[in-house]
Write an enzyme that holds these catalytic residues in place. Structure first.
Site, mmCIF file in Angstrom:
data_model
loop_
_atom_site.group_PDB
_atom_site.id
_atom_site.type_symbol
_atom_site.label_atom_id
_atom_site.label_comp_id
_atom_site.label_asym_id
_atom_site.label_seq_id
_atom_site.Cartn_x
_atom_site.Cartn_y
_atom_site.Cartn_z
ATOM 1 N N GLN A 191 0.956 -1.294 -0.124
ATOM 2 C CA GLN A 191 -0.109 0.019 0.128
ATOM 3 C C GLN A 191 0.930 1.329 0.029
ATOM 4 O O GLN A 191 0.393 2.304 -0.059
ATOM 5 C CB GLN A 191 -0.990 0.058 1.226
ATOM 6 N N PHE A 222 -6.029 -3.985 3.339
ATOM 7 C CA PHE A 222 -6.741 -3.598 4.627
ATOM 8 C C PHE A 222 -5.998 -3.356 5.828
ATOM 9 O O PHE A 222 -6.201 -3.265 6.998
ATOM 10 C CB PHE A 222 -7.593 -5.100 5.212
ATOM 11 N N GLU A 226 0.475 -1.777 4.554
ATOM 12 C CA GLU A 226 0.809 -0.473 4.706
ATOM 13 C C GLU A 226 2.167 -0.322 5.129
ATOM 14 O O GLU A 226 3.228 0.324 4.635
ATOM 15 C CB GLU A 226 -0.104 0.288 5.746
ATOM 16 N N ARG A 304 -4.973 6.999 17.025
ATOM 17 C CA ARG A 304 -6.275 7.146 16.640
ATOM 18 C C ARG A 304 -7.168 6.346 17.466
ATOM 19 O O ARG A 304 -8.086 6.840 17.838
ATOM 20 C CB ARG A 304 -6.407 6.352 15.325
ATOM 21 N N ARG A 336 -8.012 -1.765 8.747
ATOM 22 C CA ARG A 336 -8.910 -1.123 8.717
ATOM 23 C C ARG A 336 -9.902 -0.470 10.014
ATOM 24 O O ARG A 336 -10.278 -1.311 10.844
ATOM 25 C CB ARG A 336 -9.868 -1.810 7.960
ATOM 26 N N THR A 434 -3.876 10.908 10.912
ATOM 27 C CA THR A 434 -3.560 11.671 12.068
ATOM 28 C C THR A 434 -2.333 12.422 12.242
ATOM 29 O O THR A 434 -2.218 13.631 12.786
ATOM 30 C CB THR A 434 -3.607 10.948 13.341
ATOM 31 N N ALA A 503 -5.870 5.141 5.581
ATOM 32 C CA ALA A 503 -6.775 6.280 6.482
ATOM 33 C C ALA A 503 -7.848 6.857 5.723
ATOM 34 O O ALA A 503 -8.266 7.833 5.556
ATOM 35 C CB ALA A 503 -5.813 7.371 6.561
ATOM 36 N N GLU A 707 -12.747 2.692 5.758
ATOM 37 C CA GLU A 707 -12.640 2.292 6.864
ATOM 38 C C GLU A 707 -13.883 2.443 7.662
ATOM 39 O O GLU A 707 -14.423 1.642 8.681
ATOM 40 C CB GLU A 707 -11.485 2.720 7.800
HETATM 41 N N1 MTE Z 1 -11.554 -2.482 0.163
HETATM 42 C C1 MTE Z 1 -10.959 -3.670 -0.433
HETATM 43 N N2 MTE Z 1 -11.733 -4.257 -1.212
HETATM 44 N N3 MTE Z 1 -9.754 -4.077 -0.349
HETATM 45 C C2 MTE Z 1 -9.036 -3.479 0.775
HETATM 46 O O1 MTE Z 1 -7.904 -3.941 1.043
HETATM 47 N N4 MTE Z 1 -8.740 -1.746 2.367
HETATM 48 C C3 MTE Z 1 -9.426 -1.010 3.138
HETATM 49 C C4 MTE Z 1 -10.551 -0.006 2.553
HETATM 50 N N5 MTE Z 1 -11.380 -0.773 1.611
HETATM 51 C C5 MTE Z 1 -9.584 -2.240 1.244
HETATM 52 C C6 MTE Z 1 -10.750 -1.696 1.035
HETATM 53 C C7 MTE Z 1 -8.830 0.184 4.084
HETATM 54 S S1 MTE Z 1 -7.640 -0.268 5.580
HETATM 55 C C8 MTE Z 1 -8.524 1.561 3.500
HETATM 56 S S2 MTE Z 1 -7.439 2.502 4.535
HETATM 57 C C9 MTE Z 1 -9.183 1.860 2.158
HETATM 58 O O2 MTE Z 1 -9.985 1.071 1.733
HETATM 59 C C10 MTE Z 1 -8.032 2.514 1.285
HETATM 60 O O3 MTE Z 1 -8.665 3.024 0.247
HETATM 61 P P1 MTE Z 1 -9.040 4.286 0.042
HETATM 62 O O4 MTE Z 1 -8.097 5.486 0.892
HETATM 63 O O5 MTE Z 1 -9.045 4.644 -1.317
HETATM 64 O O6 MTE Z 1 -10.547 4.532 0.733
HETATM 65 N N1 LUZ Z 2 -2.237 5.052 8.823
HETATM 66 C C1 LUZ Z 2 -1.543 6.218 9.169
HETATM 67 C C2 LUZ Z 2 -3.660 5.140 8.779
HETATM 68 O O1 LUZ Z 2 -0.286 6.173 9.168
HETATM 69 N N2 LUZ Z 2 -2.117 7.088 9.971
HETATM 70 C C3 LUZ Z 2 -3.440 7.355 9.841
HETATM 71 O O2 LUZ Z 2 -3.861 7.923 10.630
HETATM 72 C C4 LUZ Z 2 -4.206 6.074 9.623
HETATM 73 N N3 LUZ Z 2 -5.580 5.984 9.916
HETATM 74 C C5 LUZ Z 2 -6.029 4.926 9.323
HETATM 75 C C6 LUZ Z 2 -5.358 4.038 8.809
HETATM 76 N N4 LUZ Z 2 -4.273 4.100 8.566
HETATM 77 MO MO1 MOS Z 3 -6.331 1.263 5.967
HETATM 78 S S1 MOS Z 3 -5.933 0.434 7.834
HETATM 79 O O1 MOS Z 3 -5.579 2.860 6.365
HETATM 80 O O2 MOS Z 3 -4.866 0.467 5.194
#
Ligand code: MTE
Ligand code: LUZ
Ligand code: MOS
Length: 757
Positions: A191, A222, A226, A304, A336, A434, A503, A707
């Protein structure tokens, strides 16, 4: 608009790391990992392993020319264990062979002598031993100390929440190969291309510009990719650079479950003070975060938890403390919700305990304490365009909660062994990293001379549909057909230093940057159109559905012709734009500020049926009113709500990580670690968008959705608990999640003897 990935997904043509056609001489890497949770390495012997046919090398700490260090927030994470091992699954070496079979065989022949040290497994143990990742932090508002005496009711208790395995469909992996001039290319299932590039450069001891990281898409992250895609990419990169051959490293499911970190388990001590009319006056909580063996993103997760400690409620006097405790488990990581579910669970647990103690319905306490417009969070930001009550009231009305209540009560009087429970869960989640500095996005847009467009952004597509949203935003801004666009892979050579896709902010940050790039291109195109049409003012020019209008009148000039003319006029058809969220700031010294661009609200209504003979349960119904702002793609967004809800329900119910006293995960397979499947899905599932205003800081007014809806799963936990109390009113309130079938059964009968007397 349908998700642009659906065609290749359905046909099995989407490309993930393991689908990249291997180059000649590609080696397969297999990780040799620590069998002990804590110990001192006395000796390692590779000699027998190196004899295995097909083995070309075994990479370990001694091969590192740079630093054996991949820590992000804190530099406390070795890529491979050198002198000590800190958790089971910690990489010690990477065996590289012509085939995976040979590499596995060789790995089984490595001999390592480790002197076992005492492992710390739980957060409370680490807290007692004063083992912390970072100093503890507290968010304070009002004055709890002097307010307790004014409370009519004070409820204290403890709660526990377990971790969670990510179960992304694509396991962790990377494919790395040397390029000319001592450069390296890494395809990583990450990610965060920047984190991989930065850590690999550090390990190899070469500058970042010689490493190109590329991500086509990932098969789910998910949060688990990251920070934790980095070690595998660095290992593959180190091996490829050292052995001068392409190296592919893809973890098996069991390896992935064993070696990678999970959602943080938390333990809590809480104390809640209510007024006579059930207003929350005081709330204090100590949160013990089980961070695992090194920092990873735990300090940010901790933050968070602090931000979401009061969830969707207004609490005038609060003191929320989080201790980030260092244990001998794989480093726990982003998942997530990122610390928010834990903070939100414990306040809910406190409300449940208060309700049970006072003999009122939990919903009464929830309803009376929902955030109102202008209420301040403990970190000082005010709730603006606060939809907390609006979501609650809309859910109450549209889903007929009064009627549901009486149906559930009626069912419970008529049935002895089956009991139903009804809960509402109000959601409030802050959008933005954050850490303020991470809130930036970038986009590179090229218009080719045939009028088609290529877009690269800093965002990683992981199934959330972000590329589709970005394409929509670009097509709307340029007013040309979506068919003219291709979104290309996320690549450090095209977009430098991107923030991780996390995030929930990927679409906002990178979509806004894309709009900025398109607007800059549009301005230049209009300038050329102005000349071509002999018009005076570019503001009189408009592009609508691929045709150029002047002062509202259609002209003969088309999009394709205008692009051609622009190139002829030697005007740039490429633009790179940078977006940084305005407004936000935060002061860590005072723990006050305005960290979030906006908040997302919602309310979930849940009904469950518990089979009190077996301890099993069904989720009968989840109906949600969700604040999407004004969604630009409701199909994708509702998909996100449904997926997140199921993941949240799994977290609170059947997904249990069992860890023994030696720090060993008891199960590393998906037949024992159960995730929700289609049979576990709520029988009725409805998601209604709240009728609300678009938010200026959201992409085209469409609020971040990735999330927040995970937290609706918390509602299921309390619906089950309520049903259990219908069966056994003397039920000991063990506020521990997940409520597995086994725990449900055991608790149902714990005090049941008294009841039978
Ligand atoms: N949806 C799918 N299908 N697969 C994923 O891995 N990750 C989730 C969410 N939805 C995820 C998902 C998480 S943890 C985050 S932070 C957001 O997607 C990230 O994407 P966005 O910032 O584009 O919403
Ligand atoms: N990652 C991060 C995150 O580095 N900072 C955040 O605030 C955060 N919040 C949600 C998911 N990933
Ligand atoms: Mo989502 S936990 O911010 O990758």
């Amino acid at each position: 608009m349908i998700n642009i990935d659906s065609r290749t997904h359905v046909r099995g043509e989407s490309i993930y790391v393991n689908d990249i056609p291997p180059r000649e001489d590609t080696l397969i890497g297999v990780v040799f990992a620590s069998p002990l949770a804590h110990g001192r390495i006395k000796s390692i012997d590779f000699s027998e392993a190196l004899q295995v046919d097909g083995v070309e090398g075994i990479i370990s700490a001694k091969d590192i020319k740079g630093e054996n260090q991949i820590g992000g927030i804190i530099q406390d994470e070795e890529l491979v264990a050198d002198k000590t091992v800190d958790y089971i699954g910690m990489p010690i070496a990477l065996v590289c062979a012509k085939t995976g079979r040979a590499a596995r065989k060789a790995a089984s022949k490595i001999k390592v002598d480790i002197e076992e040290l005492h492992p710390i497994v739980t957060a409370r143990e680490a807290h007692a031993a004063k083992k912390f990742i970072v100093p503890s932090r507290t968010f304070k508002t009002g004055d709890t100390d002097s307010e307790w005496k004014n409370c009519a009711h004070v409820i204290e208790g403890q709660a526990e929440m377990g971790g969670q395995e990510h179960v992304y469909l694509e396991t962790q992996g990377a494919y790395a190969y040397p390029m000319e001039n001592d450069c390296l290319k890494i395809h990583s299932s990450t990610q965060a291309t920047k984190y991989v590039q930065r850590a690999a450069a550090k390990v190899l001891g070469i500058p970042m510009h010689r490493i190109e990281v590329d991500v086509n898409r990932i098969g789910g992250g998910f949060g688990g990719k990251e920070d934790q895609a980095t070690p595998w990419a660095c290992l593959a990169g180190l091996a490829a650079y050292t052995l001068k051959k392409p190296v592919k490293l893809v973890l098996s499911r069991a390896e992935d479950i064993r070696m990678t970190g999970k959602r943080h388990p938390y333990s809590f001590d809480f104390k809640l003070g209510l007024s006579k009319d059930l207003k929350i006056l005081c709330y204090e909580v100590q949160c013990f975060q089980n961070a695992g063996a090194c920092a990873d993103v735990s300090p940010a997760v901790m933050e968070r938890t602090l931000f979401h400690g009061t969830a969707s409620y207004f609490v005038p006097n609060a003191r929320i403390t989080v201790h980030s405790c260092k244990t001998n488990l794989p480093p726990n990581t982003a998942f997530r919700g990122f610390g928010a579910p834990q903070g939100m669970f414990v306040i809910e647990a406190a409300l449940m305990k208060a309700a049970a103690t006072l003999g009122v319905d939990m919903m009464e306490i929830q309803k009376r304490n929902l955030l109102s417009e202008g209420d301040r969070f403990p970190y000082d930001q005010a709730a603006k365009n606060c939809n907390a009550r609006k979501c609650w009231d809309t859910a109450w009305e549209t889903f007929g909660v009064e009627k549901l209540k009486s149906e559930v009560a009626d069912f419970n009087t008529k049935n002895t062994l089956f009991k139903k429970g009804l809960s509402l869960y109000p959601l409030c989640f802050g959008i933005s990293f954050t850490k303020t500095s991470l809130n930036q996005g970038r986009s590179l847009v090229h218009i080719y001379s045939d009028g088609t467009v290529s877009i690269t952004t800093g965002v990683v597509e992981m199934g959330q549909g972000v590329n589709t949203k970005i394409l929509q935003a670009a097509a709307l801004t340029l007013s040309i057909s979506p068919k003219r666009f291709t979104i290309h892979s996320t690549n450090t050579s095209r977009i430098a230093n991107p923030s991780p896709t996390a995030a929930s902010s990927g679409a906002d940050l990178n979509g806004k940057a894309t709009i900025m790039a398109c607007q800059a291109l549009l301005a230049r195109l209009k300038g050329v159109a102005c000349q071509e049409l002999r018009a005076q003012d570019p503001d009189d020019i408009e592009i609508k559905d691929e045709v150029i209008y002047h002062k509202g009148k259609k002209t003969d000039l088309t999009w394709e012709r205008l692009v051609f003319l622009t190139e002829e006029a030697r005007v740039a058809l490429s633009e790179h734009a940078h977006y940084a969220t305005p407004i936000i700031h935060f002061n860590k010294a005072t723990e006050k500020g305005h960290p979030f661009a906006y908040h997302v609200y919602g309310t979930a209504v849940t009904v469950v049926t518990v089979d009190c003979l077996r301890g099993t349960y069904n989720v009968d119904l989840v109906k949600i009113v969700h604040d999407f702002g004004s969604s630009i793609n409701l199909d994708i967004d509702i998909g996100q709500v449904e997926g997140a809800l199921l993941q949240g329900i799994g977290l609170m119910t059947i997904e249990e990580l069992l860890i023994d006293q030696k720090g060993k995960l008891v199960y590393d397979d998906l037949s024992s670690y159960k995730v929700p499947d289609i049979y576990f899905t709520p029988q009725t599932l409805e998601v209604n968008p709240l009728d609300t205003k678009p938010d200026a800081l959201a992409l085209l007014g469409s609020k971040a959705v990735g999330e927040p809806p995970l937290m609706y799963g918390i509602g299921t936990y309390f619906a089950i608990l309520k049903a259990m109390r219908e069966f056994n009113p003397q039920l000991k309130l063990e506020l521990w999640a997940p409520m597995t079938h086994q725990k449900c059964l055991m608790s149902l009968y714990d005090n049941y003897g008294d009841l039978l007397k």
